[in-house]
Write a protein that holds these residues in place. Sequence first.
Motif, PDB file in Angstrom:
ATOM      1  N   GLY A 122       0.846  -1.196   0.000  1.00 17.60           N
ATOM      2  CA  GLY A 122       0.000   0.000   0.000  1.00 17.60           C
ATOM      3  C   GLY A 122       0.878   1.241   0.000  1.00 17.60           C
ATOM      4  N   ALA A 123       0.347   2.314  -0.580  1.00 24.00           N
ATOM      5  CA  ALA A 123       1.156   3.515  -0.724  1.00 24.00           C
ATOM      6  C   ALA A 123       1.195   4.356   0.546  1.00 24.00           C
ATOM      7  N   ASP A 124       0.266   4.091   1.475  1.00 24.26           N
ATOM      8  CA  ASP A 124       0.238   4.924   2.688  1.00 24.26           C
ATOM      9  C   ASP A 124       1.407   4.606   3.608  1.00 24.26           C
ATOM     10  N   PRO A 125       1.883   5.624   4.300  1.00 19.38           N
ATOM     11  CA  PRO A 125       2.954   5.381   5.261  1.00 19.38           C
ATOM     12  C   PRO A 125       2.487   4.461   6.383  1.00 19.38           C
ATOM     13  N   LYS A 126       3.412   3.694   6.908  1.00 17.70           N
ATOM     14  CA  LYS A 126       3.116   2.820   8.047  1.00 17.70           C
ATOM     15  C   LYS A 126       3.969   3.258   9.229  1.00 17.70           C
ATOM     16  N   VAL A 127       3.438   2.993  10.418  1.00 18.62           N
ATOM     17  CA  VAL A 127       4.199   3.381  11.610  1.00 18.62           C
ATOM     18  C   VAL A 127       5.169   2.264  11.955  1.00 18.62           C
ATOM     19  N   PHE A 128       6.433   2.613  11.972  1.00 28.87           N
ATOM     20  CA  PHE A 128       7.471   1.623  12.275  1.00 28.87           C
ATOM     21  C   PHE A 128       7.378   1.255  13.757  1.00 28.87           C
ATOM     22  N   PRO A 129       7.651  -0.013  14.080  1.00 33.31           N
ATOM     23  CA  PRO A 129       7.581  -0.409  15.496  1.00 33.31           C
ATOM     24  C   PRO A 129       8.511   0.419  16.377  1.00 33.31           C
ATOM     25  N   LYS A 130       8.164   0.465  17.631  1.00 33.30           N
ATOM     26  CA  LYS A 130       9.002   1.192  18.585  1.00 33.30           C
ATOM     27  C   LYS A 130      10.190   0.297  18.933  1.00 33.30           C
ATOM     28  N   VAL A 131      11.353   0.725  18.501  1.00 38.99           N
ATOM     29  CA  VAL A 131      12.527  -0.148  18.619  1.00 38.99           C
ATOM     30  C   VAL A 131      13.204   0.013  19.973  1.00 38.99           C
ATOM     31  N   LEU A 132      13.393   1.271  20.346  1.00 38.47           N
ATOM     32  CA  LEU A 132      14.050   1.557  21.629  1.00 38.47           C
ATOM     33  C   LEU A 132      13.289   2.675  22.316  1.00 38.47           C
ATOM     34  N   GLU A 133      13.353   2.697  23.629  1.00 36.76           N
ATOM     35  CA  GLU A 133      12.788   3.795  24.401  1.00 36.76           C
ATOM     36  C   GLU A 133      13.598   5.051  24.087  1.00 36.76           C
ATOM     37  N   ASP A 134      12.904   6.142  23.722  1.00 37.25           N
ATOM     38  CA  ASP A 134      13.635   7.382  23.439  1.00 37.25           C
ATOM     39  C   ASP A 134      13.859   8.114  24.758  1.00 37.25           C
ATOM     40  N   SER A 135      15.066   8.008  25.289  1.00 40.12           N
ATOM     41  CA  SER A 135      15.322   8.643  26.575  1.00 40.12           C
ATOM     42  C   SER A 135      16.634   9.395  26.513  1.00 40.12           C
ATOM     43  N   VAL A 136      16.824  10.268  27.484  1.00 41.16           N
ATOM     44  CA  VAL A 136      18.097  10.986  27.552  1.00 41.16           C
ATOM     45  C   VAL A 136      19.025  10.177  28.443  1.00 41.16           C
ATOM     46  N   LEU A 137      20.126   9.739  27.886  1.00 44.84           N
ATOM     47  CA  LEU A 137      21.044   8.895  28.656  1.00 44.84           C
ATOM     48  C   LEU A 137      21.909   9.742  29.578  1.00 44.84           C
ATOM     49  N   ILE A 138      22.485  10.778  28.982  1.00 49.93           N
ATOM     50  CA  ILE A 138      23.329  11.671  29.774  1.00 49.93           C
ATOM     51  C   ILE A 138      22.899  13.099  29.479  1.00 49.93           C
ATOM     52  N   ASP A 139      22.735  13.874  30.517  1.00 53.54           N
ATOM     53  CA  ASP A 139      22.264  15.243  30.336  1.00 53.54           C
ATOM     54  C   ASP A 139      23.323  16.203  30.854  1.00 53.54           C
ATOM     55  N   PHE A 140      23.961  16.921  29.914  1.00 52.30           N
ATOM     56  CA  PHE A 140      24.945  17.931  30.326  1.00 52.30           C
ATOM     57  C   PHE A 140      24.279  19.294  30.385  1.00 52.30           C
ATOM     58  N   GLY A 141      23.000  19.335  30.631  1.00 55.98           N
ATOM     59  CA  GLY A 141      22.306  20.613  30.579  1.00 55.98           C
ATOM     60  C   GLY A 141      21.906  20.897  29.160  1.00 55.98           C
ATOM     61  N   ALA A 142      22.695  21.721  28.479  1.00 54.98           N
ATOM     62  CA  ALA A 142      22.324  22.103  27.124  1.00 54.98           C
ATOM     63  C   ALA A 142      22.589  20.982  26.130  1.00 54.98           C
ATOM     64  N   VAL A 143      23.513  20.101  26.452  1.00 56.59           N
ATOM     65  CA  VAL A 143      23.830  19.014  25.539  1.00 56.59           C
ATOM     66  C   VAL A 143      23.278  17.706  26.090  1.00 56.59           C
ATOM     67  N   GLN A 144      22.524  17.009  25.240  1.00 54.64           N
ATOM     68  CA  GLN A 144      21.944  15.748  25.694  1.00 54.64           C
ATOM     69  C   GLN A 144      22.381  14.598  24.810  1.00 54.64           C
ATOM     70  N   LEU A 145      22.755  13.508  25.440  1.00 49.21           N
ATOM     71  CA  LEU A 145      23.043  12.288  24.692  1.00 49.21           C
ATOM     72  C   LEU A 145      21.798  11.425  24.751  1.00 49.21           C
ATOM     73  N   LYS A 146      21.129  11.272  23.601  1.00 56.83           N
ATOM     74  CA  LYS A 146      19.881  10.522  23.604  1.00 56.83           C
ATOM     75  C   LYS A 146      20.117   9.065  23.257  1.00 56.83           C
ATOM     76  N   SER A 147      19.288   8.221  23.780  1.00 55.59           N
ATOM     77  CA  SER A 147      19.460   6.776  23.592  1.00 55.59           C
ATOM     78  C   SER A 147      19.464   6.389  22.112  1.00 55.59           C
ATOM     79  N   LEU A 148      18.585   7.012  21.339  1.00 54.89           N
ATOM     80  CA  LEU A 148      18.498   6.623  19.941  1.00 54.89           C
ATOM     81  C   LEU A 148      19.780   6.952  19.187  1.00 54.89           C
ATOM     82  N   ASP A 149      20.319   8.162  19.468  1.00 55.84           N
ATOM     83  CA  ASP A 149      21.562   8.534  18.787  1.00 55.84           C
ATOM     84  C   ASP A 149      22.705   7.626  19.200  1.00 55.84           C
ATOM     85  N   VAL A 150      22.754   7.323  20.488  1.00 57.46           N
ATOM     86  CA  VAL A 150      23.813   6.437  20.964  1.00 57.46           C
ATOM     87  C   VAL A 150      23.676   5.060  20.308  1.00 57.46           C
TER      88      VAL A 150
END
Lengths: 300, 235
Positions: A122-150
């Motif tokens: 089908g041509a409609d977009p589908k929602v991809f399963p939730k692979v990982l919890e999107d959370s902030v792993l380390i928070d340096f204040g203004a800079v955040q290391l997010k789980s997905l990026d890691v």
Amino acid sequence: MQDFVQHLINGTSLGSIYALIALGYTMVYGILQLINFAHSDVYMMGAFSAYYLAMFMGLQNSPGVATLASLLAAAMIGCSLLGLAIERFAYRPLRKAPKLNILITAIGVSLLLQYSAQIIFGADPKVFPKVLEDSVLIDFGAVQLKSLDVAVLIVTVIMMLALNFLIFKTKIGKAMRAVSQNMTVASMMGVNVDRVISFTFVVGSSLAGVGAVLVGMKYPKIDPLMGTFIGIKGFVAAVLGGIGSLPGAVLGGLLMGLSEEMVVAYLSSTYRDALAFGLLIIILIFRPSGLLGKKGVEKV
Amino acid sequence: MSILDVKNLNVSYDSCHAIKGISFKVDKGEVVSLIGANGAGKTTTLKALSGVIPSTGMITLKGQDLTRVPAHQRAPMGLCQSPEGRGVFPLMSVFENLEMGAYFRSDKAEIKKDIEKCYGLFPRLAERRSQLAGTLSGGEQQMVAISRALMGRPEVLLLDEPSLGLAPRVVAQIFEIVQKVNQEGMTVLLVEQNARMALKISHRAYVLETGLISLEGSGAELLNNDDVRRSYLGI
Ligand SMILES: Nc1ncnc2c1ncn2[C@@H]1O[C@H](COP(=O)(O)OP(=O)(O)O)[C@@H](O)[C@H]1O
Ligand SMILES: [Mg+2]
């Protein structure tokens, strides 16, 4: 400054995904001097393989490392099989035909996959399963290391190390290098060239599958045309780095990801996609064979 | 019985019939050369033997018919080639090039020994073992190509113009080595435009002229043959 560091992290994460896609283009080019236009659609099929595996196993909403691993495996296997089939049935019969014929075939395969996917999924977009919890792993204040990026960074680094090991430390890797440097002589040395080419498609396609899951994880919407833009960017990244060069593909991908992130952050998101081509044109004016490319590499 | 027996070999390219039904043989322990002018079909013949271009006719190696055997199975059966223009893998080191010659072998310890033997034959290569083959001089690349073919422990070593583009001193050195490996028991099929050098070290030779064998004889006979002297030795 802190903003800049954050953008650096985001850009690297995006760029490493481009690098995975670029590696597939560059490996196939290195061995067959062919721009495999179907690569972006193999990538799309990887996303759907993972999507359907998740449906089948009921993993749509159970984020975690096990889910990530299962989806990666599904996408890699799905893409490998598809890559194998494309090489075997579309490209191999044309191995000795003029380059242009193969190029047109590649475009044909790409369209075939896109339209088949629209009919089947089908041509409609589908929602991809939730692979990982999107959370902030380390928070340096203004800079955040997010789980997905890691996760993206860890997975791509593992893939690149594995690829490096494969190419430089194993027998099949040595055969791949030999075939890309001189196919005829490689066969004189006892290398089964057809098998090595098949294997190259398996490896390149698997990397596209990994890229598909990582993208699905970060931007959880998939559709049959999702390969188009990322495919172009992966291709541009490969050319930027010097098509045929593996380190070039990684460098090109990172450059693309970083500059895209910076353009969106500091200029305007309107230029996001124009950037790819701007960069390509500029680099090719000054270095026609790409950043790490060999001089005099034949271009399709 | 000959170790290599070629009967009625034919090769055609798109528009030209390059090899027109030639027959020749190589006996165990011989150096046999195939001499002829540029374009006579020497390279085509060797490529057909290695199976990298299609041909018709009969190629028999130690009694086994190779005609339908794909290229990559011919080296393991005993035909290893140093191709025209050397064909080294430019982005691999000298060492890796030699390893590629033994690609189909799995006797690691013996492979190691054979690499050392090659270094013994060509001390230059020992000095340059980790240098990329693409950065070597022409003579050194030729040494790599010959050594790489030897690494397959062939029944018949196929050499395509090992003297091409090399200085006379280097050519002499290469021919000396070819003679030496032959004296140690290697059978050699040598293709050359440099007829004088080739005939000097050959037990027998064939003259190839536009796809046909026009003359054959011992190396000494052909060196003294008037036609050969006029056409190929410039006397
Ligand atoms: N790939 C090719 N396509 C068409 N013709 C070829 C090809 N290779 C060689 N030929 C032709 O076949 C003939 C024999 O060439 P070749 O075997 O290279 O000769 P030699 O090695 O004796 O110089 C020549 O006429 C050459 O032009
Ligand atoms: Mg020749």
